[in-house]
Design a protein around this motif. Structure first.
Motif, PDB file in Angstrom:
ATOM      1  N   ILE A  78      -2.962   8.526  -3.582  1.00  0.00           N
ATOM      2  CA  ILE A  78      -1.140   8.185  -2.880  1.00  0.00           C
ATOM      3  C   ILE A  78      -0.515   7.760  -3.169  1.00  0.00           C
ATOM      4  N   SER A 132      -3.408  15.021  -5.871  1.00  0.00           N
ATOM      5  CA  SER A 132      -3.736  14.683  -4.397  1.00  0.00           C
ATOM      6  C   SER A 132      -3.966  15.315  -3.532  1.00  0.00           C
ATOM      7  N   THR A 151       0.917   8.241  -6.598  1.00  0.00           N
ATOM      8  CA  THR A 151       1.094   9.391  -7.295  1.00  0.00           C
ATOM      9  C   THR A 151       2.923   9.858  -6.868  1.00  0.00           C
TER      10      THR A 151
END
Length: 855
Positions: free
Chosen positions: A282, A19, A285
């Motif tokens: 992101i 990320s 994640t």
């Protein structure tokens, strides 16, 4: 909580690395573009400021050239004596500077730049402000001598004593190189050829009593604005342009600004794609990390942490991630800017890396982007983390998103999608280009958002189809891989969305470019009837001498000249429109097929007449017989009568705004001295095309700036122009794919951690390492292909709508590049395989007993 947050961040730093790479790429392109553009701007600002005279007098610039016309504005050389007598003038000198000349060596090869920068002929008149200095040989004396800049001499193997041929508007002539000059400042990338002043006037301008500007130096105690005011009063403020050194430098920088803006916006486009795709990565994640930390978060709640503290803890982790990514991205951006500066050096623009400018806006922008992207992307996962119950600490960790209804997504996605579809339908049905284009942009944004929102709803039906053959081909391994992709639609949808964005873009642009190419091919077949076309690759005009050589070539039966000219037209509705018009020889009908709504070619090319596009004429109240005031280059004005109206959709889609053209005789009356931009050639009776082409190429061998093309070659030239845009799109796609691969790798890696016990149990009951790796690779492939299918479907819709907008400008053909689409789908499967390599390898190396005992 802060201590727990920091420990959690450091504990998961490996999982957050990918990320951080997405943030790094986003920030790097933003920072690199800003540093590069600031450095180039500052460098040229210094160059222009140090070389500009205190006051510069130049011909009045009343029109901007969209296409070069070959016309060089001049002023009388006698103005120098008048200016020198003005109180406060310490020195006055005549300047002659002509862009667009061609200089060839003894092998008839151009010694000019190959990067699109011009070859400039200049009179040698050195001062303290000169950007070059004589370093070898001597100054030119007489019409047969020149000096050349050292960079061009080095790159083209030109030495003192060599003979060159200069091809300028008045004609071509041979010269001997007698000196080499070296840049004392930044080399802007052009090739500079220096003549003595009389030679520059007669050979470059064709007028011994003319110049292109006058440079004035102020006497001591006289400011530049004061000198400008005095000289303008003496020479006529309404007849010439007067600029101080600062104003001249600003004007020169504005002209360079277009080139800089292209590079800046391209890089910011890369940054935008990186930001957009990085957000999906992101979000995914943090969603998975939070799902895996359900027990940990529940324990924090049980120990007394409230929801705000939990949410703040997750957002703090995101900001730490953004801080790391932005810092590394800023450093990478500096390296990217250095690379661009070195690349410019290879292209002839010598900028020193030591002069790099890092303004305050660059680090601010870098951290705003880095922290902003991660904060926005982590906000929803943080809110979800805050809802974890204290009782979750007592149960097995749940996997976020499994089994939860998707009703909200369905409702929101349907509403947004309906609005997007309505905008696209409006785009297709609108008859106004500006309105249609605006609706297209709105529709693209809304349908993209809708597809991202509703993506998880499509996971189960689409992946069941895409992975339907897996059980038959791979048995139980194929069945498990398909079910793994289906088990969490939210995660699969978010992972595929990163790839979908890039592929939707390339799908839409591929359809648009293929349609443009097909439309231009059809228009060329309809409109052009010439056997051959002679022109410059960059549409730069060439001297009349070349046209006369073509006329005298054996086998030539007909020559029709065309020139481009900027002009401004005052229309009946009061609007003043600046555009580029064309001028043709009277026998235009023999090399072109033009459809007229009213009038004909004879009426359009008659003395004092012009043709105009029918739709443009209707919009502005113009009819056949209307007399319009027209302003040409150099301030010349006249009135032209509309003699014909053309049907742009079928006959004039290559024209600029208004589709205006007239006869060369009319142009010669109002704007003499222009150069030919295109020459259409037909073979004489009994002469084959092959023989004529061979003869033309032999005739034009001494003139490297022009090429002979038949219709197939001309089509290829147009395709190459369109391909430039497509290459940019492919580059954006490449960046999106890189980040999407990071996303798939991250998702699979976290999924492997999440399913550690499950993998251990599968290994315990007999699943081999090879089978486990195959299962994860198949899961990755089906997710990647799912993203490709969604992206291409969306891109096809965008492409078809874009073609409908282009149809309003005459490009009516629709083409679907099926080969590209199939290649992208296959490529997506390869992307899935590559992305799964490391996660699959890691999973296969797990210790079975430790995996079973994992919590």
């Amino acid at each position: 909580m802060l201590k727990a947050t920091l420990r959690s961040f450091l504990a998961h730093k490996g999982r957050l690395l990918l990320s951080a790479l997405a943030v790094l790429l986003s920030v790097a392109f933003v920072a690199g573009s800003l540093i590069f553009s600031d450095t180039v701007s500052r460098t040229f600002d210094r160059l222009f400021a140090s070389t500009a005279a205190d006051v510069t007098v130049s011909p009045r610039e009343n029109l901007d050239e969209a296409l070069p016309s070959g016309f060089t504005p001049t002023l009388p050389a006698s103005l120098v004596d008048r200016a020198a007598k003005v109180d406060g003038v310490a020195d006055a000198r005549l300047d002659v500077e002509v862009d667009g000349i061609t200089v060839a060596n003894e092998d008839n090869e151009s010694v000019g730049p190959t990067t699109g920068a011009p070859t400039i002929g200049i009179n040698w008149n050195p001062t303290e402000r000169s950007p070059v200095e004589l370093t070898s040989g001597h100054a030119p004396e007489g019409p047969g001598q020149v000096m050349i800049d050292a960079d061009t001499a080095d790159s083209k193997d030109v030495a003192i004593g060599d003979t060159l041929t200069v091809i300028a508007a008045p004609g071509s002539f041979e010269v001997e190189v007698v000196g080499i000059v070296t840049f004392t400042t930044t080399n802007p990338g052009a090739a500079l050829i220096f003549f003595d002043t009389p030679t520059a006037q007669t050979k470059l301008l064709g007028d011994a009593d003319a110049g292109t500007s006058i440079s004035l130096e102020a006497a001591e105690g006289v400011s530049d604005p004061q000198l400008k005011e005095r000289v303008a009063a003496a020479l006529g403020a309404d007849r010439y342009d007067f600029r101080t050194a600062d104003e001249q430098a600003e004007d020169d920088l504005d002209q360079l600004g277009g080139f800089l803006d292209v590079i800046k916006y391209v890089m910011l486009g890369f940054a935008g794609i990186a930001v957009l795709v990085g957000v999906f990565l992101i979000v995914n994640t943090f969603s998975m990390l939070i799902a895996q930390r359900t027990r940990e978060l529940g324990l924090l709640r049980a120990l007394g942490a409230d929801r705000r503290q939990v949410r703040r803890s997750v957002l703090t982790e995101a900001l730490l991630l953004g801080l790391v990514g932005a810092t590394l991205g800023l450093a990478t951006g500096i390296g990217l800017a250095v690379g661009l500066i070195e690349l410019m050096g290879l292209l002839g623009m010598n900028i020193r890396s030591a002069d790099m400018v890092i303004g305050w806006a660059t680090p601010v922008s870098a951290y705003v982007v880095g922290l902003g992207v991660t904060f926005v992307a982590a906000y929803l996962p943080a809110r979800r983390a805050a809802t974890v119950s204290p009782m979750a600490a007592l149960s097995d960790a749940e996997i976020s998103g499994i089994g939860k209804p998707l009703r909200t997504r369905a409702v929101v996605g349907t509403v947004v999608g309906a609005l997007g579809a309505a905008a696209l339908i409006g785009c297709v049905t609108s008859s106004d280009t500006a309105t249609s284009a605006s609706l297209l942009g709105l529709g693209v944004v809304l349908t993209l958002i809708a597809t991202v929102i509703a993506g998880p709803l499509l996971v189960r039906p689409v992946i069941r189809v895409l992975g339907g053959a897996f059980p038959a081909l791979f048995g139980s391994i194929g069945r498990m891989s398909q079910r793994n992709a289906l088990r969490n639609p939210r995660r699969t949808g978010a992972t595929a969305a990163a790839l979908m964005v890039g592929l939707a873009l390339v799908g839409g642009m591929s359809v648009a470019s293929a349609s443009m190419t097909k439309s231009f091919d059809e228009q060329i077949d309809k409109q052009l009837g010439a056997d051959f076309i002679v022109q410059n690759t960059n549409f730069v005009p060439f001297p009349r001498e070349i046209t006369e050589k073509i006329r005298d070539t054996e086998g030539v039966g007909l020559v029709v000249r065309a020139q481009f000219v900027p002009l401004a037209v005052r229309l009946p509705d009061g609007e003043r429109v600046e555009t580029t018009a064309a001028a043709y020889d009277p026998r235009l009908d023999e090399v072109a097929n033009i459809t007229y709504a009213e009038g004909d070619t004879a009426a359009a090319l008659a003395d004092g007449a012009m043709a105009m596009d029918l739709d443009f004429a209707r919009d502005h109240g113009v009819k056949v017989g209307s007399t319009l005031p027209v302003e040409f280059q150099g301030g010349r004005t006249g009135e032209l009568t509309v003699g014909a109206l053309t049907d742009q959709e079928s006959a004039n889609s290559f024209a600029a705004q208004g589709g205006m053209y007239f006869g060369l005789d009319t142009l010669e009356r109002y704007a003499p001295g222009g150069q030919d931009a295109v020459v259409y050639v037909n073979a004489a009776s009994g002469v084959s095309d092959d023989d004529l082409r061979a003869n033309l190429e032999e005739t034009l061998d001494p003139y490297p700036q022009v090429q002979v093309r038949d219709l197939a070659d001309y089509k290829q030239l147009v395709r190459d122009q369109i391909a430039v845009l497509l290459y940019l799109v492919y580059a954006l796609l490449g960046l999106a794919i890189v980040i999407a691969v990071l996303g798939v790798v991250n998702t699979l890696a976290l999924s492997v951690v999440e399913r550690t016990r499950e993998i251990g149990l599968l290994r315990a009951i007999g699943l081999s390492r090879v089978q486990l790796r195959r299962m994860i690779r198949l899961e990755s492939v089906v997710i990647a292909v799912f993203g490709a299918v969604l992206g291409l479907a969306l891109g096809l819709v965008w492409g078809v709508c874009t073609q409908q907008v282009l149809a309003l400008q005459g490009m009516t053909a629709l083409a679907i590049p099926w080969g590209t689409i199939v290649a992208v789908v296959i490529g997506s499967a390869v992307v899935g395989i590559v992305a799964a390599l490391l996660p699959a390898l890691r999973a296969s190396r797990m210790n079975v007993l430790e995996a079973i005992a994992h919590e």
